[in-house]
Design a protein around this motif. Structure first.
Motif, short mmCIF file in Angstrom:
data_model
loop_
_atom_site.label_atom_id
_atom_site.label_comp_id
_atom_site.label_asym_id
_atom_site.label_seq_id
_atom_site.Cartn_x
_atom_site.Cartn_y
_atom_site.Cartn_z
N LYS A 73 0.84 -1.21 0.00
CA LYS A 73 0.00 0.00 0.00
C LYS A 73 0.87 1.25 0.00
O LYS A 73 0.55 2.24 -0.66
N SER A 74 2.00 1.22 0.74
CA SER A 74 2.84 2.42 0.77
C SER A 74 3.50 2.67 -0.58
O SER A 74 3.72 3.82 -0.96
N LYS A 75 3.77 1.60 -1.33
CA LYS A 75 4.38 1.80 -2.66
C LYS A 75 3.35 2.43 -3.61
O LYS A 75 3.68 3.29 -4.42
N ILE A 76 2.10 1.98 -3.49
CA ILE A 76 1.04 2.59 -4.33
C ILE A 76 0.92 4.07 -3.96
O ILE A 76 0.89 4.95 -4.84
N LEU A 77 0.88 4.35 -2.66
CA LEU A 77 0.74 5.74 -2.22
C LEU A 77 1.90 6.59 -2.73
O LEU A 77 1.71 7.72 -3.19
N ARG A 78 3.10 6.03 -2.66
CA ARG A 78 4.28 6.78 -3.11
C ARG A 78 4.15 7.11 -4.60
O ARG A 78 4.42 8.24 -5.02
N MET A 79 3.67 6.14 -5.39
CA MET A 79 3.52 6.41 -6.84
C MET A 79 2.44 7.45 -7.09
O MET A 79 2.58 8.31 -7.96
N LEU A 80 1.36 7.39 -6.31
CA LEU A 80 0.29 8.38 -6.49
C LEU A 80 0.80 9.77 -6.10
O LEU A 80 0.45 10.77 -6.73
N HIS A 81 1.65 9.84 -5.08
CA HIS A 81 2.24 11.12 -4.67
C HIS A 81 3.13 11.69 -5.74
O HIS A 81 3.10 12.87 -6.04
N GLU A 82 3.98 10.80 -6.27
CA GLU A 82 5.00 11.25 -7.22
C GLU A 82 4.37 11.79 -8.50
O GLU A 82 4.92 12.67 -9.15
N SER A 83 3.22 11.22 -8.85
CA SER A 83 2.60 11.69 -10.09
C SER A 83 1.68 12.88 -9.77
O SER A 83 1.00 12.89 -8.75
N CYS A 84 1.70 13.87 -10.63
CA CYS A 84 0.85 15.04 -10.34
C CYS A 84 -0.60 14.75 -10.71
O CYS A 84 -1.51 15.41 -10.26
N GLY A 85 -0.80 13.76 -11.59
CA GLY A 85 -2.18 13.49 -12.02
C GLY A 85 -2.53 12.03 -11.80
O GLY A 85 -2.27 11.48 -10.73
N PHE A 86 -3.11 11.41 -12.84
CA PHE A 86 -3.55 10.01 -12.72
C PHE A 86 -2.38 9.05 -12.96
O PHE A 86 -1.46 9.34 -13.72
N GLU A 120 -9.53 9.09 -6.47
CA GLU A 120 -10.44 9.14 -7.61
C GLU A 120 -10.04 8.05 -8.61
O GLU A 120 -8.85 7.91 -8.92
N ALA A 121 -11.03 7.31 -9.10
CA ALA A 121 -10.74 6.26 -10.09
C ALA A 121 -11.53 6.59 -11.35
O ALA A 121 -12.76 6.73 -11.29
N VAL A 122 -10.83 6.77 -12.48
CA VAL A 122 -11.51 7.11 -13.73
C VAL A 122 -11.13 6.09 -14.79
O VAL A 122 -9.93 5.83 -15.00
#
Ligand code: BTN
Length: 326
Positions: A2-15, A47-49
């Motif tokens: 879960k922390s790796k997913i969060l880190r990737m979501l943080h690093e990206s400015c968008g989706f 948000e999931a699109v």
């Protein structure tokens, strides 16, 4: 994961697409989806699109292994992380696992301490969920007499981290209170296990008043919080990571040079009472003098009325501003 997913979501400015997450983390898209649902259950708003992927909208101010590991970016300090919902004291926890051989750099964090300890035998009380209370286990190969310098290094690191994250200008009340506008923001308690010539381990315990909005009457004039000073909430997991990063740098400098001298000027630049009159409270009585700064070993240099310069070593001695707490 879960922390790796969060880190990737943080690093990206968008989706970030589900495919990219699954490729980078080498798990199925279903596994990613399950962890996203688990994060949502923890309070994250994601948000999931369709055809675009996932985007982090909001994160809760919780201290969990995931929330902390998302931000921690150090070589050793905090690599082994233990998070308690509730414990007696993070210092006590680390002392006990330190006895069992826990590695250098182990960090223990607690949402709530039921028997938090302060300096000089006092207790340290902080409300659940609004403070950042944690301890760092260190195994420095220096003589035991130098351990107190690690407390000074910790105060410097915490002060730097807070300023970096909030834009405040915090100062240090020697030896180890971080203050803001003459009120205490942070307390540090260092404990050590050693024999005559070597340190087994040192535990540096840090309590930061983060999102506390009110203090009991007896503390109102002496204590403050980041929330009261900035008017904004501070995400405790990111503050923890910033403190650990700054501390790692200070610790490395300390170890490479074998002493505090290398940190002295940075510390003095933050010393609240530099050039002012301070009151030294010793077991035998109290006296006033001008604070001249720090000696190379971290002692406070105070010029007495007779012109002699005394070197104050922390321990049973308290130093207050000439006219108030700071
Ligand atoms: C002080 O008296 O100013 C020192 C307070 C230190 C409090 C911290 S909170 C985390 C760690 N665990 C403890 O029991 N005490 C320290």
């Amino acid at each position: 994961m879960k922390s790796k997913i969060l880190r990737m979501l943080h690093e990206s400015c968008g989706f970030v697409s589900g495919q990219e997450l699954s490729d980078r983390l080498e798990v199925s898209r279903t596994a990613i989806w399950k962890d996203i649902k688990a994060l949502e259950a923890d309070g994250y708003v994601i948000e999931a699109v369709r055809n675009r992927g996932y985007r982090l909208i909001e994160e809760p101010d919780v201290l969990t292994k995931e929330s902390c590991e998302t931000y921690i970016d150090t070589e050793a300090i905090g690599k082994n992380l233990i998070v308690y919902d509730k414990t007696d004291s993070t210092n006590n926890r680390l002392k006990s696992i330190g006895e069992e051989g826990a590695v250098h750099g182990t960090v223990a964090v607690a949402e709530l301490q039921e028997a938090g300890k302060g300096r000089l035998g006092r207790s340290w009380v902080a409300p659940a969920g609004a403070a950042l209370t944690f301890s760092i286990l260190l195994r420095p190969s220096v003589e035991p007499a130098k351990a107190s310098m690690l407390t000074l290094a910790a105060a410097l690191a915490v002060s730097e981290a807070i300023d970096e994250l909030t834009g405040l200008h915090t100062q240090i009340k020697w030896p180890n209170d971080v203050v803001c506008n003459s009120k205490k923001l942070v307390g540090i308690l260092t404990e050590m296990s050693a024999d005559m010539d070597s340190i087994h381990y040192v535990v540096v315990g840090i309590g930061i008043n983060v999102n506390i909005t009110e203090f009991p009457d007896e503390l109102k004039t002496k204590a403050t919080s980041l929330m009261l000073e900035t008017g904004k909430r501070v995400l405790r997991s990111s503050l923890l990571a910033e403190v650990l990063k700054k501390f790692e740098v200070c610790y490395e400098k300390f170890m490479v040079s074998g002493g505090f001298a290398v940190l002295k000027s940075d510390y003095e630049a933050r010393l609240a009472n530099l050039g002012r009159i301070v009151c030294v409270l010793e077991p035998g009585g109290e006296w006033r003098g001008e604070c001249l700064g720090l000696a190379e070993d971290g002692a406070l240099l105070v010029k007495a009325d007779d012109g002699s310069v005394k070197s104050i070593i922390s321990g049973e001695v308290s130093v207050r501003g000439g006219y108030g707490y700071v």
